[in-house]
Design an enzyme around this catalytic site. Sequence first.
Site, PDB file in Angstrom:
ATOM      1  N   ASP A  74       0.849  -1.197   0.000  1.00  0.00           N
ATOM      2  CA  ASP A  74       0.000   0.000   0.000  1.00  0.00           C
ATOM      3  C   ASP A  74       0.888   1.252   0.000  1.00  0.00           C
ATOM      4  O   ASP A  74       0.386   2.375  -0.085  1.00  0.00           O
ATOM      5  CB  ASP A  74      -1.018   0.000   1.148  1.00  0.00           C
ATOM      6  CG  ASP A  74      -0.373  -0.021   2.520  1.00  0.00           C
ATOM      7  OD1 ASP A  74       0.868  -0.033   2.610  1.00  0.00           O
ATOM      8  OD2 ASP A  74      -1.122  -0.019   3.522  1.00  0.00           O
ATOM      9  N   SER A  75       2.211   1.046   0.021  1.00  0.00           N
ATOM     10  CA  SER A  75       3.133   2.166  -0.232  1.00  0.00           C
ATOM     11  C   SER A  75       2.915   2.689  -1.650  1.00  0.00           C
ATOM     12  O   SER A  75       3.425   3.756  -2.000  1.00  0.00           O
ATOM     13  CB  SER A  75       4.587   1.714  -0.052  1.00  0.00           C
ATOM     14  OG  SER A  75       4.869   0.603  -0.889  1.00  0.00           O
ATOM     15  N   ASP A 108      -0.818  -6.467  -0.409  1.00  0.00           N
ATOM     16  CA  ASP A 108      -0.938  -5.779   0.881  1.00  0.00           C
ATOM     17  C   ASP A 108      -2.400  -5.435   1.161  1.00  0.00           C
ATOM     18  O   ASP A 108      -3.092  -4.867   0.298  1.00  0.00           O
ATOM     19  CB  ASP A 108      -0.124  -4.476   0.790  1.00  0.00           C
ATOM     20  CG  ASP A 108       0.477  -4.082   2.122  1.00  0.00           C
ATOM     21  OD1 ASP A 108       0.251  -4.788   3.121  1.00  0.00           O
ATOM     22  OD2 ASP A 108       1.187  -3.058   2.148  1.00  0.00           O
ATOM     23  N   LYS A 154      -0.404  -9.532   2.957  1.00  0.00           N
ATOM     24  CA  LYS A 154       0.290  -8.951   4.120  1.00  0.00           C
ATOM     25  C   LYS A 154      -0.694  -8.056   4.866  1.00  0.00           C
ATOM     26  O   LYS A 154      -1.511  -7.368   4.242  1.00  0.00           O
ATOM     27  CB  LYS A 154       1.501  -8.121   3.670  1.00  0.00           C
ATOM     28  CG  LYS A 154       2.255  -7.475   4.850  1.00  0.00           C
ATOM     29  CD  LYS A 154       3.557  -6.838   4.434  1.00  0.00           C
ATOM     30  CE  LYS A 154       3.388  -5.440   3.852  1.00  0.00           C
ATOM     31  NZ  LYS A 154       2.781  -4.437   4.755  1.00  0.00           N
ATOM     32  N   GLU A 190      -0.987  -5.455   8.603  1.00  0.00           N
ATOM     33  CA  GLU A 190      -0.277  -4.776   9.690  1.00  0.00           C
ATOM     34  C   GLU A 190      -0.915  -5.101  11.032  1.00  0.00           C
ATOM     35  O   GLU A 190      -2.147  -5.123  11.146  1.00  0.00           O
ATOM     36  CB  GLU A 190      -0.296  -3.257   9.461  1.00  0.00           C
ATOM     37  CG  GLU A 190       0.450  -2.840   8.208  1.00  0.00           C
ATOM     38  CD  GLU A 190       0.500  -1.319   8.030  1.00  0.00           C
ATOM     39  OE1 GLU A 190       0.064  -0.574   8.937  1.00  0.00           O
ATOM     40  OE2 GLU A 190       0.971  -0.887   6.958  1.00  0.00           O
ATOM     41  N   GLU A 220       9.437  -3.245  10.737  1.00  0.00           N
ATOM     42  CA  GLU A 220       9.753  -1.935  10.158  1.00  0.00           C
ATOM     43  C   GLU A 220      10.189  -0.954  11.238  1.00  0.00           C
ATOM     44  O   GLU A 220       9.517  -0.817  12.273  1.00  0.00           O
ATOM     45  CB  GLU A 220       8.534  -1.373   9.398  1.00  0.00           C
ATOM     46  CG  GLU A 220       8.838   0.002   8.786  1.00  0.00           C
ATOM     47  CD  GLU A 220       7.871   0.453   7.707  1.00  0.00           C
ATOM     48  OE1 GLU A 220       6.946  -0.310   7.351  1.00  0.00           O
ATOM     49  OE2 GLU A 220       8.049   1.586   7.210  1.00  0.00           O
TER      50      GLU A 220
HETATM   51  O1  KIV Z   1       3.556  -1.070   1.643  1.00  0.00           O
HETATM   52  C1  KIV Z   1       4.750  -1.392   1.667  1.00  0.00           C
HETATM   53  O2  KIV Z   1       5.508  -1.188   0.727  1.00  0.00           O
HETATM   54  C2  KIV Z   1       5.252  -2.016   2.884  1.00  0.00           C
HETATM   55  C3  KIV Z   1       6.720  -2.235   2.982  1.00  0.00           C
HETATM   56  C4  KIV Z   1       7.380  -0.965   3.324  1.00  0.00           C
HETATM   57  C5  KIV Z   1       7.048  -3.328   3.932  1.00  0.00           C
HETATM   58  O3  KIV Z   1       4.491  -2.316   3.751  1.00  0.00           O
END
Ligand code: KIV
EC number: 2.1.2.11
Length: 297
Positions: A76-77, A115, A145, A147, A214
């Site tokens: 989600d970056s 994510d 993934k 959080e 992180e």
């Molecule tokens: O969204 C992302 O790119 C991340 C990484 C920084 C681990 O969560």
Amino acid sequence: MSEPQPSAVPQPTAPKSPEGPGLTLYGGTGTGRRVTVRDLARAKATGEKWPMLTAYDAMIGSVFDEAGIPVLLVGDSSGNNHLGYENTIPVTVDDIVMMTSAVVRGTKRAMVVADMPFGSYQISPAQALETGARFMKEAGAGAVKLEGGVAMAPQVEALVTAGVPVMAHIGLTPQSVNVLGGYRVQGRGDEAGAQLIRDAKAMQAAGAFAVVLELVPEELAARVTEQLDIPTVGIGAGAGTDAQVLVWTDMAGLTQGKLPKFVKQYLDLRALLGDAARAYAADVVGGTYPGPEHAFH
Ligand code: KIV
């Protein structure tokens, strides 16, 4: 708080040599299949370190896949690195489905991890499963993934039990930036360090196949890595983790502004692309492009 109990959900076991003798997780191409959670478990067992990068589209995914990067994260970056938002919060499930399916189409070997964006799993295990199922069915993701630590254990357990491999993400969790009051190092001090270890163990017990750490102190990340049977993936967590992840636009020099201290920039892509665009514009304005070799007759 009590110690997390051993996992009741399926755990990947480490096969002896899944890719054949002489082939490693990084760059061991030509296997004709994608990297799996068993390969990552084997790497933990043998002490092989591995790299992970973000990717948000098919073309960049194909470049990193050809380079042998075994795990690609559709993070989600993408919110602040690809979609023009200020942070990760506005990213939607549809955004990640679209980008993940593109990365899957552009790759042959990498495990593609989708994510779970803000608000798409925190409400309940059922909500997490709904989102995870979309990523697997519609986008072809190999894993998801999310959080969070102890509080997200029911979500992780529901996903893994239903057949969705989960990579957990603890320490600095960007979706909580408004609660954390900024992007700052997590886990400093005895109590915060102990909580990080509890979070990591809870994710492992819930069935996660790996955990991202992180922005945590190097010594703490090394301690977590030592205490877990699943791989740790560090970002701003020093050299003691099993794997490392970077946002591709950071490591390639496309990101504008000051980079975080933990980023190593391997390329100045912003300058190179800018130079290419200016050279192209000069050719068009000066009448030297297209030349005779570019014309059809
Ligand atoms: O969204 C992302 O790119 C991340 C990484 C920084 C681990 O969560």
